[in-house]
Design an enzyme around this catalytic site. Structure first.
Site, PDB file in Angstrom:
ATOM      1  N   ASP A  32       0.870  -1.182   0.000  1.00  0.00           N
ATOM      2  CA  ASP A  32       0.000   0.000   0.000  1.00  0.00           C
ATOM      3  C   ASP A  32       0.904   1.227   0.000  1.00  0.00           C
ATOM      4  OD1 ASP A  32      -2.234   1.727   0.286  1.00  0.00           O
ATOM      5  OD2 ASP A  32      -2.013   1.741   2.455  1.00  0.00           O
ATOM      6  N   SER A  33       0.317   2.375  -0.283  1.00  0.00           N
ATOM      7  CA  SER A  33       1.080   3.615  -0.197  1.00  0.00           C
ATOM      8  C   SER A  33       1.479   3.903   1.253  1.00  0.00           C
ATOM      9  CB  SER A  33       0.227   4.772  -0.729  1.00  0.00           C
ATOM     10  OG  SER A  33      -0.996   4.820  -0.024  1.00  0.00           O
ATOM     11  N   TYR A  64      -0.506   8.538  -2.437  1.00  0.00           N
ATOM     12  CA  TYR A  64      -0.547   8.281  -3.876  1.00  0.00           C
ATOM     13  C   TYR A  64      -1.779   8.961  -4.493  1.00  0.00           C
ATOM     14  CZ  TYR A  64       2.884   4.348  -3.757  1.00  0.00           C
ATOM     15  OH  TYR A  64       4.005   3.563  -3.636  1.00  0.00           O
ATOM     16  N   GLY A  65      -2.786   9.193  -3.643  1.00  0.00           N
ATOM     17  CA  GLY A  65      -4.093   9.644  -4.128  1.00  0.00           C
ATOM     18  C   GLY A  65      -4.095  10.960  -4.870  1.00  0.00           C
ATOM     19  N   CYS A  95      -4.169  -0.946  -2.080  1.00  0.00           N
ATOM     20  CA  CYS A  95      -4.274   0.501  -2.256  1.00  0.00           C
ATOM     21  C   CYS A  95      -5.176   0.705  -3.460  1.00  0.00           C
ATOM     22  CB  CYS A  95      -2.886   1.092  -2.520  1.00  0.00           C
ATOM     23  SG  CYS A  95      -2.897   2.842  -2.946  1.00  0.00           S
ATOM     24  N   ASN A  96      -6.290   1.361  -3.230  1.00  0.00           N
ATOM     25  CA  ASN A  96      -7.232   1.563  -4.336  1.00  0.00           C
ATOM     26  C   ASN A  96      -6.633   2.429  -5.433  1.00  0.00           C
ATOM     27  OD1 ASN A  96     -10.382   0.738  -3.847  1.00  0.00           O
ATOM     28  ND2 ASN A  96      -9.208   0.807  -1.964  1.00  0.00           N
ATOM     29  N   THR A  97      -5.860   3.456  -5.042  1.00  0.00           N
ATOM     30  CA  THR A  97      -5.283   4.355  -6.047  1.00  0.00           C
ATOM     31  C   THR A  97      -4.318   3.585  -6.950  1.00  0.00           C
ATOM     32  OG1 THR A  97      -5.406   6.094  -4.387  1.00  0.00           O
ATOM     33  CG2 THR A  97      -4.117   6.567  -6.356  1.00  0.00           C
ATOM     34  N   CYS A 208     -11.181   3.227  -0.763  1.00  0.00           N
ATOM     35  CA  CYS A 208      -9.886   3.675  -0.256  1.00  0.00           C
ATOM     36  C   CYS A 208      -9.599   2.838   0.989  1.00  0.00           C
ATOM     37  CB  CYS A 208      -9.949   5.159   0.107  1.00  0.00           C
ATOM     38  SG  CYS A 208      -8.463   5.741   0.947  1.00  0.00           S
ATOM     39  N   THR A 209      -8.365   2.385   1.092  1.00  0.00           N
ATOM     40  CA  THR A 209      -8.037   1.465   2.190  1.00  0.00           C
ATOM     41  C   THR A 209      -8.139   2.107   3.576  1.00  0.00           C
ATOM     42  OG1 THR A 209      -5.756   1.968   1.578  1.00  0.00           O
ATOM     43  CG2 THR A 209      -6.597  -0.175   0.967  1.00  0.00           C
TER      44      THR A 209
HETATM   45  N1  DGL Z   1      -3.978   3.878   0.028  1.00  0.00           N
HETATM   46  C1  DGL Z   1      -4.664   4.927  -0.684  1.00  0.00           C
HETATM   47  C2  DGL Z   1      -5.904   4.343  -1.348  1.00  0.00           C
HETATM   48  O1  DGL Z   1      -6.420   3.310  -0.952  1.00  0.00           O
HETATM   49  C3  DGL Z   1      -5.036   6.085   0.226  1.00  0.00           C
HETATM   50  C4  DGL Z   1      -3.850   6.892   0.717  1.00  0.00           C
HETATM   51  C5  DGL Z   1      -3.104   7.589  -0.405  1.00  0.00           C
HETATM   52  O2  DGL Z   1      -3.598   8.561  -0.992  1.00  0.00           O
HETATM   53  O3  DGL Z   1      -2.009   7.131  -0.718  1.00  0.00           O
HETATM   54  O4  DGL Z   1      -6.379   4.887  -2.318  1.00  0.00           O
END
Ligand code: DGL
Length: 290
Positions: A32-33, A64-65, A95-97, A208-209
């Site tokens: 994940d980020s 990352y978002g 990480c969804n992004t 988003c996680t």
């Molecule tokens: N992990 C990111 C997500 O699930 C959220 C945090 C970020 O912006 O990196 O999209």
């Protein structure tokens, strides 16, 4: 914050990297980020308790978002390679992004199964919706990619999707302000914009996680605005089930709990943040450079 080394895992040779070893003793890789991906590790440890897991949080480069798809793809490839170098038999993009912007590149780069967050989230939403009106909230990068739009349309072209970026929810979850007046105010401000666009939304995807930590508040506010019951779904459980299915007989079904080895590119505040997302105490993170 010391941690046992991962030397008990043999790094795959270059010829093995091209194949899928699927051996029981190799760990599952999750990245994940930052720390939000530990919500996926939590689900994975429930679905597959015997599996060893190697987790990487790219905490030095989070968020990352708000970054461009090109940067997210580049960072994600680096994270995945770190896990592959530790001999993982499967990669979960927690990480969804990163899932929304880098899944094809990540799958192209290896033959081990790579599971993203978007497809399982879309499948859970379609299973939960009664009338096909779905709302998705996530980072700017996830919403801009329209990955949920494509995944949902591919499965049900008649479903109506409304999406909204909710950037303030990530720092709220990290601060631990997840069930108070401030969380309610922020949730109401964002979700009002969503329900104005489609008052018939009956399912809200936490894309988003970090957002599962705010699930109670988001559920309450969504019900209040919609004036009907809104189902709240996230990807974590569905990703873990997908991993279990993909492993099949390659899953480690031993009765003792698997190891969890955590790595991060920056360890500031991790002692405080990580247990909040994992839901259990952690031995620590090892600092790494990518
Ligand atoms: N992990 C990111 C997500 O699930 C959220 C945090 C970020 O912006 O990196 O999209």
């Amino acid at each position: 914050m010391g941690q046992e080394s991962t030397s008990s895992y043999r790094t795959l040779s270059s010829s093995e990297k091209g194949t899928n070893p699927m051996t029981k003793r190799h760990p599952i890789g999750v990245f994940d980020s930052g720390v939000g991906g530990l919500t996926v590790v939590r689900a994975l440890r429930t679905a597959l308790p015997g599996e060893d897991i190697v987790y990487l949080g790219d905490t030095a480069r989070v968020p990352y978002g708000s970054k461009s798809p090109r940067t997210v793809e580049k960072y994600s490839l680096g994270c995945q390679q770190f896990l592959l170098d530790r001999g993982v038999k499967m990669v979960l993009i927690a990480c969804n992004t990163a899932s929304a912007n880098a899944l094809p590149a990540l799958q192209e780069a290896t033959r081990v199964p790579v599971i993203g967050a978007v497809e399982p989230g879309a499948t859970s939403a379609l299973a939960a919706t009664k009338h096909g009106h779905i709302g998705v909230i996530g980072t700017l990068g996830t919403v801009r990619s329209n990955a949920y739009g494509r995944a949902i349309a591919a499965r049900d072209p008649a479903a109506k999707l409304t999406q909204l970026a909710c950037p303030l929810l990530v720092p709220l979850a990290e601060e631990g302000w997840t069930d108070d007046d401030i969380a309610m105010l922020v949730a109401r401000r964002y979700l009002t914009q969503l329900f104005v666009q489609d008052p018939a939304i009956d399912t809200l995807v936490l894309g988003c996680t970090h957002y599962p930590l705010l699930a109670n508040v988001l559920h309450r506010v969504a019900n209040e605005l919609a004036k009907h019951e809104v189902a709240v779904v996230d990807s974590a459980g569905a990703m873990a089930e997908m991993a279990k299915e993909a492993l099949g007989s390659g899953a480690n079904r031993r009765s003792t709990a698997g190891r969890l080895d955590c790595f991060a590119t920056d360890t500031s505040r991790l002692d405080e943040l990580a247990p909040r997302f994992l839901g259990e105490p952690l031995t620590g993170f090892e600092l790494v450079d990518l």
